[in-house]
Every structure is written in C-alpha cells, then in structure tokens.
Design a protein around this motif. Structure first.
Motif, mmCIF file in Angstrom:
data_model
loop_
_atom_site.group_PDB
_atom_site.id
_atom_site.type_symbol
_atom_site.label_atom_id
_atom_site.label_comp_id
_atom_site.label_asym_id
_atom_site.label_seq_id
_atom_site.Cartn_x
_atom_site.Cartn_y
_atom_site.Cartn_z
ATOM 1 N N UNK A 174 0.735 -1.156 0.013
ATOM 2 C CA UNK A 174 0.051 0.051 -0.026
ATOM 3 C C UNK A 174 1.077 1.160 0.100
ATOM 4 N N UNK A 175 0.354 2.449 -0.602
ATOM 5 C CA UNK A 175 1.005 3.566 -0.732
ATOM 6 C C UNK A 175 0.136 4.770 -0.139
ATOM 7 N N UNK A 176 0.788 5.566 0.710
ATOM 8 C CA UNK A 176 0.433 6.980 1.096
ATOM 9 C C UNK A 176 1.443 7.949 0.449
ATOM 10 N N UNK A 177 0.846 9.036 -0.497
ATOM 11 C CA UNK A 177 1.840 9.997 -0.767
ATOM 12 C C UNK A 177 0.864 11.469 -0.237
ATOM 13 N N UNK A 178 1.790 12.119 0.157
ATOM 14 C CA UNK A 178 1.216 13.464 0.982
ATOM 15 C C UNK A 178 2.152 14.408 0.651
ATOM 16 N N UNK A 179 1.743 15.778 0.840
ATOM 17 C CA UNK A 179 2.642 16.933 0.992
ATOM 18 C C UNK A 179 2.549 17.302 2.439
ATOM 19 N N UNK A 180 3.530 17.841 2.935
ATOM 20 C CA UNK A 180 3.947 18.120 4.047
ATOM 21 C C UNK A 180 4.445 19.661 4.035
ATOM 22 N N UNK A 181 3.590 20.571 4.871
ATOM 23 C CA UNK A 181 4.138 21.942 4.444
ATOM 24 C C UNK A 181 4.232 22.666 6.065
ATOM 25 N N UNK A 182 5.574 22.963 6.309
ATOM 26 C CA UNK A 182 5.897 23.635 7.382
ATOM 27 C C UNK A 182 5.846 25.107 7.224
ATOM 28 N N UNK A 183 5.331 25.951 7.964
ATOM 29 C CA UNK A 183 5.440 27.291 8.005
ATOM 30 C C UNK A 183 5.881 28.158 8.988
ATOM 31 N N UNK A 184 6.974 28.929 8.782
ATOM 32 C CA UNK A 184 7.747 29.609 9.753
ATOM 33 C C UNK A 184 7.610 31.066 9.493
ATOM 34 N N UNK A 185 8.746 31.752 9.705
ATOM 35 C CA UNK A 185 8.731 33.023 9.162
ATOM 36 C C UNK A 185 10.099 33.586 8.662
ATOM 37 N N UNK A 186 9.639 34.348 7.496
ATOM 38 C CA UNK A 186 10.847 34.891 6.891
ATOM 39 C C UNK A 186 11.633 35.761 7.760
ATOM 40 N N UNK A 187 13.087 35.650 7.734
ATOM 41 C CA UNK A 187 13.688 36.855 8.384
ATOM 42 C C UNK A 187 15.275 36.689 7.685
ATOM 43 N N UNK A 188 15.890 38.097 7.973
ATOM 44 C CA UNK A 188 17.060 38.310 7.463
ATOM 45 C C UNK A 188 18.156 37.155 8.003
ATOM 46 N N UNK A 189 18.793 36.612 7.064
ATOM 47 C CA UNK A 189 19.897 35.724 7.579
ATOM 48 C C UNK A 189 20.997 36.110 7.951
#
Length: 412
Positions: free
Chosen positions: A210-225
């Motif tokens: 069996x196969x499960x395929x998903x997107x996982x999207x982590x959301x943080x915050x852009x900031x100056x490197x």
C-alpha cells in the motif's frame, strides 16, 4: 516450441530502436513510445490474433480460445526517461513468446482465450500519474483530475493523448475489457536487491504494498539571514530537516519504507530564513493497518517538530492505494513453476507499484513473477538482468500460463 532466447533478442532489438547512450526513451505518448507499439504490432502479424486499442490507449492482442474466459498476460512498453532496457517491456515480449507457443500447441485455438495487453503509461513519468491505462481498466480513474495534469513543458495530458488518437473523456470505457477476464499474469524485473542478495533468479510475488503520498508544508517566518539570531528563528526548513530524520525510525518501526522525494523552500533565497518548506512523503508497506499507523506517526512527528520550532504544519493528500494481495492459488502456481526451472523459490512483496495492482483491484485473480535485478537497480541505464535468468523467467511464465488455463477451466 517456446524460444526464450528469441525474447532476449527482441528485447535487445527494442533497446536499439528506442534507446540511446543514456538509456531507454519510451516515455508514454511520445514518438519513441509509438515506435515501440509498432515494434510489437509487427511481430503480432505472425499470429492469428485480433489487435485493438481500447479507449484509454491500452493495446490488446487476442487469441480466441474454446472458452470465452480470458487469461491476460500484461506489461508496459513505456519507460521513464533514460530508463532501463527491461522495465516493463520484458513483461510484454515474454508474453508474446508464450502466446506464440500456445498458438502453436493448440493450432490457433487454445482451451481459453489468451490476451496480451500493453498498458498505456504505467510509469507516469511525463504527467506524474502512474498506472494510467490499467486504472482506466479497473475503474479507479477520475477524468476531471486527469484533465488537470500537465508535463514539464506545459502540455496537458488531454492534448498529449489527442496527439496519439486518444480522447481522455473516453478512457473509462476501457473498463469494458474486464468482462471476461478470469486471471492475470505479469512478469517483471524485481527492481530491488532481495533476490540477488539471496542468490536466487526468480520469486513469487505476494502482492503490492500500500502507498500513502502526501505533501507536508511547514510554515515559519522569513527573516534576514544575517541579523536574526539562531535561537529566535522560526525556520521551516529546520522543522522539515528534523522530520526527515524521523521517517527512518517510522519505517523501521513498521518494517516499511518512507521517502521524502522533493523539497521546496520559500522565499528560496540565500539571504532569508525559510518561511515555508513543502516536502513530499511516500510511505509503503504491505499491511493496511501498518500503513495507516505509519501515516499517523508521520503526522504526529511533523506537528511535534513544527511546534518545537515555532512553526505550523499543513498536510495535503497526493495519492494513495491500499495494499493489494495477489491470488493465493496463482502464487502457488508461480512457486511450483519456479521449482520446475530452478532449485529454490522465494515469496516476496513488491515495493514498486505495477499494473497488476490495478487489475487485482478490478476483481481479477492476479499474480506476478519477479526475476532478479543485478545490483537491485532499475529506472537507470545500468539496469540489467543475466540473460540466463531472463530465459528462465520466460520458461516460468510459460509454465504458469498452462497451470492458470487449467485452473480457469475448473472455475465456475
């Protein structure tokens, strides 16, 4: 008389016709793919078969038998770009050789109807949707979803099909081919290292995982490197990186496999902390309960690492298919046939998906035969199998064909 060497020779001829220095180039619905179909049709002219293309683009060659019950032997001529010389086409050309032997033995009228099928676009290499033709056959086919698919050049699946004389809206009519199907056989290279590791040429396949395929999207915050201290960052990529390590523990826990196949970051520039990181997760195992548990563990881990990093996480569904177990009687026939050709047989699941999974989903008794892959490598120009093992695999497919025909006649 069965001539397994002829299959080897025809595989080499097809490689010469449709490959180059980088490997096989029989991507579905391209000119090289059409050339491979012509290659097959030319050889079918020597048999008293009816050749037709169904509404999904699957090619069928039918040797009419005494019974309307149909034994299907199938595979796929399409390849991934720069693919191997055996993946998919071994199935078809070995089936062709078995059909020749059956035709000769029964003077063109076998006890059951024998059908050789080339499934269209098994690989999904161009449009990202595997098992296109066989899923039309099984009925697990959504025209509206398919119509959204485009290749890397922006060409839609609808237009690509139209270019080779296929109408996407008509593809579900391929389900009509199921009507008299009583069994399905598929020979395939293993594409993995198990048989080689055991020094065995052949194996009986228990089913497809069996196969499960998903997107996982982590959301943080852009900031100056440069100006943002490490300890206050909300780095979506850090959360994704921790998760990437965790999937190896999840896979080991359930004796399955987990793969992160792609990673996209935004804003995707060197001077910014990653605000958003989208990954794709592929999970596979033969047991349905384990598959569900693997996906639940993945979600729990993703939420944990997101929270630790001051991020959030979202999940999207790409595609899934339940584990498919092949027919126990046909598995026995494969094992018996292997033991008639070699001293030892082994049963194993298939990690990759195959058209056989869709045929089984359609309710047709199904089985697969695996032949050893050198180095366990496939989807690569170095894909290879010993010629002796190829010949043995054709012999085994032939023996299973006879056993399956006899078994079919005894079924109600």
């Amino acid at each position: 008389m069965l001539n397994p060497q002829r299959t080897v020779d025809e595989l080499k001829a097809l490689r010469e016709l449709t490959g180059d220095e980088n490997g096989a180039q029989r991507v579905a619905f391209t000119d090289k793919w059409l050339a491979s179909l012509d290659f097959l049709k030319e050889r079918l002219k020597d048999l008293p078969v009816t050749v037709e293309t169904d509404p999904a683009g699957n090619l069928w060659a039918t040797l009419k038998g005494e019974s309307e019950k149909e034994l299907l032997i199938g595979g796929h001529l399409d390849s991934v770009p720069n693919g191997g010389w055996l993946d998919g086409c071994l199935n078809v050309l070995a089936g062709l050789e078995v059909m020749r032997r059956v035709n000769e033995q029964y003077s063109g009228k076998p006890p059951v109807t024998l059908r050789l099928v080339n499934w269209a676009d098994e690989e999904g290499a161009r449009f990202g949707r595997s098992l296109y033709g066989s899923s039309a056959f099984s009925g697990y086919f959504d025209v509206n979803e398919m119509a959204k698919l485009k290749d890397k050049d922006g060409i839609s699946l609808t237009d690509a099909l139209k270019n080779v004389g296929i109408t996407l809206a008509d593809a579900p009519k391929a389900k009509d081919q199921v009507k008299n199907a009583a069994a399905y056989l598929e020979l395939h290279i293993e594409q993995g290292p198990v048989l080689e590791g055991m020094d065995l040429p052949l194996g009986a396949v228990l089913g497809t995982v069996g196969v499960e395929r998903h997107t996982i999207t982590f959301k943080g915050q852009a900031a100056h490197s440069g100006s943002t201290p490490m300890n206050v960052r909300k780095d979506a990529f850090l959360a994704a990186g921790k998760f990437a390590q965790e999937i190896y523990h999840i896979a080991a826990k359930y004796n399955g496999v987990c793969t992160i196949g792609s990673c996209k970051t935004r804003p995707g520039i060197v001077t910014s902390v990653v605000e958003e990181c989208e990954i794709t997760l592929d999970q596979r195992v033969l047991d349905a309960d384990k598959l569900a548990a693997m996906w639940q563990d993945a979600q729990d881990a993703a939420k944990k690492f997101a929270e630790e990093g001051g991020c959030t996480v979202e999940f999207g569904n790409l595609w899934n298919i339940e584990p498919i177990h092949f027919h126990p009687e046909l598995i026995n026939f494969v094992e018996e046939s292997i033991l008639e050709v070699t001293p030892t047989a082994h049963r194993l699941p298939s990690g990759p998906l195959h058209d056989a999974a869709e045929v089984a989903r359609a309710g047709v008794p199904t089985v697969m035969i695996f032949v050893q892959s050198l180095r366990g490598i496939s989807h690569n120009k170095i894909e290879d199998t010993k010629e002796e093992h190829i010949r043995q695999s054709v012999e085994v497919l032939d023996k299973v064909t006879d056993k399956a025909m006899s078994w079919m006649l005894g079924q109600p």
